[in-house]
Scaffold this active site. Structure first.
Site, mmCIF file in Angstrom:
data_model
loop_
_atom_site.group_PDB
_atom_site.id
_atom_site.type_symbol
_atom_site.label_atom_id
_atom_site.label_comp_id
_atom_site.label_asym_id
_atom_site.label_seq_id
_atom_site.Cartn_x
_atom_site.Cartn_y
_atom_site.Cartn_z
ATOM 1 N N TYR A 142 0.874 -1.112 0.069
ATOM 2 C CA TYR A 142 -0.045 -0.096 -0.153
ATOM 3 C C TYR A 142 1.029 1.251 0.021
ATOM 4 O O TYR A 142 0.583 2.168 -0.821
ATOM 5 C CB TYR A 142 -0.906 0.174 1.143
ATOM 6 C CG TYR A 142 -2.006 1.008 1.121
ATOM 7 C CD1 TYR A 142 -3.061 0.878 0.732
ATOM 8 C CD2 TYR A 142 -1.932 2.374 1.886
ATOM 9 C CE1 TYR A 142 -4.347 1.802 0.581
ATOM 10 C CE2 TYR A 142 -2.730 3.353 1.759
ATOM 11 C CZ TYR A 142 -3.762 3.161 1.080
ATOM 12 O OH TYR A 142 -4.823 4.030 1.151
ATOM 13 N N PHE B 18 -12.701 19.309 -24.110
ATOM 14 C CA PHE B 18 -12.757 17.863 -24.133
ATOM 15 C C PHE B 18 -13.860 17.873 -23.102
ATOM 16 O O PHE B 18 -14.219 18.362 -22.169
ATOM 17 C CB PHE B 18 -11.716 17.049 -23.870
ATOM 18 C CG PHE B 18 -12.096 15.463 -23.889
ATOM 19 C CD1 PHE B 18 -12.410 15.082 -25.195
ATOM 20 C CD2 PHE B 18 -12.082 14.826 -22.915
ATOM 21 C CE1 PHE B 18 -12.795 13.725 -25.333
ATOM 22 C CE2 PHE B 18 -12.563 13.439 -23.152
ATOM 23 C CZ PHE B 18 -12.940 12.748 -24.091
ATOM 24 N N THR B 19 -14.935 16.835 -23.557
ATOM 25 C CA THR B 19 -16.128 16.925 -22.555
ATOM 26 C C THR B 19 -16.092 16.708 -21.279
ATOM 27 O O THR B 19 -16.322 17.480 -20.464
ATOM 28 C CB THR B 19 -16.948 15.348 -23.144
ATOM 29 O OG1 THR B 19 -15.974 14.392 -23.115
ATOM 30 C CG2 THR B 19 -17.298 15.707 -24.404
ATOM 31 N N ASP C 72 -2.264 18.661 -21.561
ATOM 32 C CA ASP C 72 -2.963 17.203 -21.761
ATOM 33 C C ASP C 72 -2.401 16.434 -22.884
ATOM 34 O O ASP C 72 -2.558 16.795 -24.034
ATOM 35 C CB ASP C 72 -4.523 17.442 -22.047
ATOM 36 C CG ASP C 72 -5.354 16.159 -22.161
ATOM 37 O OD1 ASP C 72 -4.715 14.980 -22.194
ATOM 38 O OD2 ASP C 72 -6.655 16.009 -22.242
ATOM 39 N N LYS D 297 -4.352 5.863 -23.207
ATOM 40 C CA LYS D 297 -3.819 6.347 -24.298
ATOM 41 C C LYS D 297 -2.632 6.458 -24.551
ATOM 42 O O LYS D 297 -1.816 5.411 -25.078
ATOM 43 C CB LYS D 297 -4.745 7.623 -24.725
ATOM 44 C CG LYS D 297 -6.324 7.611 -24.848
ATOM 45 C CD LYS D 297 -6.450 9.077 -25.272
ATOM 46 C CE LYS D 297 -8.192 8.917 -25.115
ATOM 47 N NZ LYS D 297 -8.912 8.469 -26.319
ATOM 48 N N ARG E 83 -19.274 12.773 -32.090
ATOM 49 C CA ARG E 83 -18.378 13.919 -31.597
ATOM 50 C C ARG E 83 -18.940 15.158 -32.145
ATOM 51 O O ARG E 83 -18.224 15.708 -32.903
ATOM 52 C CB ARG E 83 -16.842 13.650 -31.928
ATOM 53 C CG ARG E 83 -16.225 12.455 -31.502
ATOM 54 C CD ARG E 83 -15.928 12.676 -29.859
ATOM 55 N NE ARG E 83 -16.886 12.462 -28.951
ATOM 56 C CZ ARG E 83 -16.795 12.553 -27.650
ATOM 57 N NH1 ARG E 83 -15.476 12.460 -27.102
ATOM 58 N NH2 ARG E 83 -17.610 12.508 -26.800
ATOM 59 N N PHE F 189 -24.114 11.986 -23.398
ATOM 60 C CA PHE F 189 -23.734 11.070 -24.775
ATOM 61 C C PHE F 189 -23.388 9.876 -24.181
ATOM 62 O O PHE F 189 -23.353 8.758 -24.929
ATOM 63 C CB PHE F 189 -22.608 11.633 -25.486
ATOM 64 C CG PHE F 189 -21.274 11.926 -24.863
ATOM 65 C CD1 PHE F 189 -20.246 10.914 -24.916
ATOM 66 C CD2 PHE F 189 -21.015 12.812 -24.038
ATOM 67 C CE1 PHE F 189 -19.075 10.924 -24.338
ATOM 68 C CE2 PHE F 189 -19.899 13.223 -23.482
ATOM 69 C CZ PHE F 189 -18.940 12.058 -23.540
#
Length: 482
Positions: free
Chosen positions: A80, A132-133, A223, A266, A389, A455
């Protein structure tokens, strides 16, 4: 250097890997596909994967991991606190980015939440090349607002501009002055602007943005979720980067940005996420929120096997033969479709091939969600799951009105090291058939509309009976074929 084929007609992207594990796929008959998309409320997120032939919804967490990533996961240390696994992640971050301060989070939007909690308060403005959403949702949830300052060239569907994700630098300087630096939460650069076709940002533009931020004493944030693709485009489209090592670009960006965060679903092809900085000040400002929202500082909600894969994936992100695979396959698909006359975003960006749904069905209004309609048509035509999109991915204004998206896109993501060339050609073939039968496609309308991130789990129905007509036309054209 790219591999050339002796016969020019054979020139295709060449995989620089071999497949060592497979997953069986199924392709339902068109009548079943029609039934499944309607049961899913015309929302591709609500389709069951067993009913999908090619899953092009996203590249997030579905990229093919390498043998070395799988092997590394078996040495994980599940302590941990004081975990050796976390130390290996920190070393990878240091080796790749040159940064010492690392905060783990369970994925990219969790990192966005931490950043928003640290820097967004009511009345603050977050400036972005494009939103971005989830990023926008975190800012507005805390009472802030988002402004987009992408250069107008980014909203032109087809051009020869290599970096359509660039900031309009004069607008950036002007807006910081008008808002006042103290009222700017941060300036965010999305390296690979997701919602306008995965379009890259040039290195020159990124460094100019950070120079403006430093001059005006405003926090700069990168980002880096799609940074691998973006660096490929820098290397192949930007003169100053041609002879730079990939690692030099990673470290140069870390030298200039105050904070870098990314989804490891990603970047690194694993899962999880990280926030990194070279400045202890920013680390300490965000650190208290990690145990509050994510977990202890050595794992941040990730399991340790994922963290080991992440560390190896960061090293692999320095290898052009790995990072070229996505952009090359996306370019191949986009060029095939363009040759067929299908409206796609050009030049091709990263993440996926983007169909210009607004040009597909120009008579379908924004409030009948043309990109969602084309997404449903693609599933009916080929069992292919893409992601809307466009306007459907936006969120309503506080007064209930609907902001219409600048571009109505259907994203066909190309997960890295997953699909074969024959599958990519199948996609091109089915898109061409949908394009040739586009006059059959109508709109969709809400039956259940969530108030946040609609969405993801909202439900819609067709306007009229165009989906039945499309399935009937498919059967006429393809006979007893699937």
């Amino acid at each position: 250097m790219a591999v050339k084929f002796y016969k020019s007609e054979n020139q295709v992207p060449l995989e620089m890997h071999k497949v060592r594990m497979i997953q069986k796929l199924s392709l339902l008959p068109v009548e079943e596909r029609l039934k499944k998309i309607q049961e899913a409320g015309n929302n591709t997120f609500l389709l069951q994967n067993k009913d999908v032939y090619l899953d092009m919804l996203t590249d997030s967490g579905v990229n093919g991991m390498s043998d070395n990533q799988f092997a590394a996961s078996f040495q994980a240390d599940d302590a941990y606190a004081g975990s050796a696994t976390f130390l290996r992640v920190k070393k990878a971050v240091k080796d790749v980015f040159g940064a010492d301060y690392v905060l783990p989070a369970h994925q990219g939007r969790a990192a966005e939440n931490i950043i928003a909690e640290a820097y967004c308060t009511p009345g603050k403005v977050a400036l972005m090349n494009f939103h971005f959403t989830t990023t926008k949702a975190h800012v507005t949830r805390l009472g802030g607002t988002v402004e987009e300052l992408v250069d107008p060239k980014g909203l032109i569907p087809q051009s020869d501009d290599p970096f359509k994700g660039d900031y309009n630098l004069e607008n950036l300087k002007q807006r910081i002055d008008e808002i006042g630096p103290d009222n700017v939460a941060f300036v965010r650069v999305e390296a690979g602007t997701n919602l306008i076709g995965g379009q890259p940002v040039s290195l020159d533009n990124m460094l100019a943005v950070t120079d403006i931020c430093h001059e005006k004493n405003v926090i700069s944030i990168l980002d880096a979720s799609l940074l691998q693709d973006n660096i490929y485009f820098m290397k192949t489209r930007e003169a100053r980067c041609k002879y730079m090592e990939v690692g030099d670009i990673f470290r140069l960006l870390a030298d200039h940005f105050d904070i870098i965060y990314f989804s490891a679903r990603k970047l690194s092809f694993s899962k999880g996420g990280l926030i990194i900085s070279k400045d202890e000040k920013f680390y300490k400002q965000m650190q208290p929120f990690i145990p509050l929202f994510e977990g202890f500082l050595t794992y941040g909600g990730m399991d340790v096997r994922t963290m080991e894969s992440l560390a190896v994936g960061l090293y692999e992100s320095l290898d052009m033969e790995y990072i070229s695979q996505g952009p090359l396959f996306i370019e191949y698909l986009a060029k095939e479709l363009d040759a067929y006359g299908v409206p796609v975003i050009l030049p091709p960006g990263g993440l996926g091939c983007h169909l210009n749904a607004g040009a597909f069905i120009p008579d379908v209004p924004h409030n009948q969600y043309p990109a969602a309609a084309v997404a449903a048509a693609m599933y009916i035509a080929g069992g292919i799951r893409g992601m809307e999109r466009g306007t459907l991915s936006e969120q309503r204004n506080p007064d209930g009105s609907e902001p219409f998206a600048e571009l109505e896109l259907l994203r066909l993501a190309v997960p890295r090291r997953v699909f074969t060339l024959s599958q990519i050609k199948y996609v091109a073939d089915r898109v061409k058939w949908v394009w040739d039968n586009r006059k059959l496609i109508g709109g969709v309308e809400w039956t259940e509309e969530p108030s946040v991130l609609r969405f993801f789990f909202g439900r819609l129905k067709e306007v009229g009976f165009w989906q039945e007509q499309l399935a009937e036309k498919f059967r006429q054209d393809f006979g007893d074929s699937l």
